[in-house]
Each structure stands twice: as C-alpha cells, then as structure tokens.
Design an enzyme around this catalytic site. Structure first.
Site, PDB file in Angstrom:
ATOM      1  N   HIS A 145     -21.126  10.752-134.119  1.00  0.00           N
ATOM      2  CA  HIS A 145     -21.282  11.684-134.410  1.00  0.00           C
ATOM      3  C   HIS A 145     -20.335  11.671-136.127  1.00  0.00           C
ATOM      4  O   HIS A 145     -21.177  12.983-136.996  1.00  0.00           O
ATOM      5  CB  HIS A 145     -20.829  12.603-133.483  1.00  0.00           C
ATOM      6  CG  HIS A 145     -20.946  14.463-133.907  1.00  0.00           C
ATOM      7  ND1 HIS A 145     -21.168  15.053-133.750  1.00  0.00           N
ATOM      8  CD2 HIS A 145     -19.270  15.423-134.407  1.00  0.00           C
ATOM      9  CE1 HIS A 145     -21.378  15.748-134.056  1.00  0.00           C
ATOM     10  NE2 HIS A 145     -20.475  16.056-134.393  1.00  0.00           N
TER      11      HIS A 145
ATOM     12  N   VAL B  68     -13.526  19.705-142.060  1.00  0.00           N
ATOM     13  CA  VAL B  68     -12.679  18.596-141.417  1.00  0.00           C
ATOM     14  C   VAL B  68     -13.668  17.847-140.559  1.00  0.00           C
ATOM     15  O   VAL B  68     -14.116  18.897-139.439  1.00  0.00           O
ATOM     16  CB  VAL B  68     -11.133  18.684-141.475  1.00  0.00           C
ATOM     17  CG1 VAL B  68     -10.952  20.297-140.230  1.00  0.00           C
ATOM     18  CG2 VAL B  68     -10.721  17.246-140.658  1.00  0.00           C
TER      19      VAL B  68
END
Length: 158
Positions: free
Chosen positions: A89, A81
């Site tokens: 990022h 996840v």
C-alpha cells in the site's frame, strides 16, 4: 542525509498571490505540524487568506490540487504523510501522490509545493513535521518552494 543542502529561500513580491493548501487528514499530529509550517511560510511572504482544503489522505491530494490549480490559484501546496507498513500500500500511495502532483504542476503550469512525507516509521514523520523538537519543517519548505517558483516564473516572463 535528509535536510542537507537545502537552499535558503527569500520570497519577495508574493503578497498578491492566490495560494491554496491541500492537506491530508491522516496522522493528525504530523499534519498539524506540516500545516502550521506552511501557514507560517505563507505569512512570512505576506500571502493573505490562503485557502486550506482538507482531504482524507495523500492519495486524494492530486485531484484536489488539480481542481485548485484550474481555479486560478497561483500556487498549490500539497501536504500529506504516508508511513510504510507491512503491505505494498505504501508504494502505491507514494507513487500515486508523487506522479499525480507532478502531473498537476506540469499540465497546468501552476507550481505545486511537494510536502508529502514518505517515511519508514512515525518517528521519521514527526522529525520532519516542524513540531517542537523536529529537525525539519517540510510544510514550511513546501510552501516556500511553491512561492519561490511562482515568483521566479513571474519575474522571468514579466
């Protein structure tokens, strides 16, 4: 809308398959749900003793999946996840995981179930993690997809 149009998969002749699940450690609650869903799908298909390998995060999934695919596993299920933050990022990790796992599958010929959630917030991740109250169970779906692909390819080339 997410979750619309998913196929109903019936997995048969999977009891003899060697399956590995590689799962990230970030976001423990979400990952516990994804991993439970994948294990349930494997159990429903009579897959016995799947290997479960935990890695730090979603960025590390491709290298682990590649090693497992080359270790004679019939399928690899990748679970992770990545939740959007305020920096790029998110984009880098999502692209690296997606591209890397795709490359593993194509380069090795070993189906890789893609169970990497890429969400805008924690609530979306929880809603897809297969937990009580979740609308979706992406861990289960990823494992089913990997198994169905192995069986389809095996039947095609049998």
């Amino acid at each position: 809308m997410s979750g619309e149009g998913a196929p109903t998969l019936r997995i048969e002749k999977a009891g003899d398959l060697r399956v590995a699940v590689v799962a990230a450690l970030w976001h423990t609650t979400v990952m516990d749900g994804l991993l439970a869903g994948a294990r349930r799908a494997l159990d429903e298909a009579d897959v016995r003793d799947p290997l479960v390998l935990r890695v730090p995060g979603s960025f590390e999934l491709p290298v682990a999946a590649a090693r497992l695919a080359r270790a004679n596993y019939d399928a690899v299920v990748a679970l992770g996840v990545v939740v959007r933050g305020a920096t790029p990022h998110f984009d880098y990790v999502c692209h690296a995981a997606t591209d890397g796992l795709t490359r593993v599958a194509v380069d090795t010929g070993v189906p890789v179930g893609f169970g990497v959630l890429t969400t805008d917030d924690d609530a979306q991740a929880l809603d897809r993690a297969g937990l009580e109250g979740s609308r979706e169970d992406k861990g289960h779906e990823a494992a089913q997809a990997a198994l169905a692909t192995v069986v389809a390819l095996r039947d095609c080339y049998a």
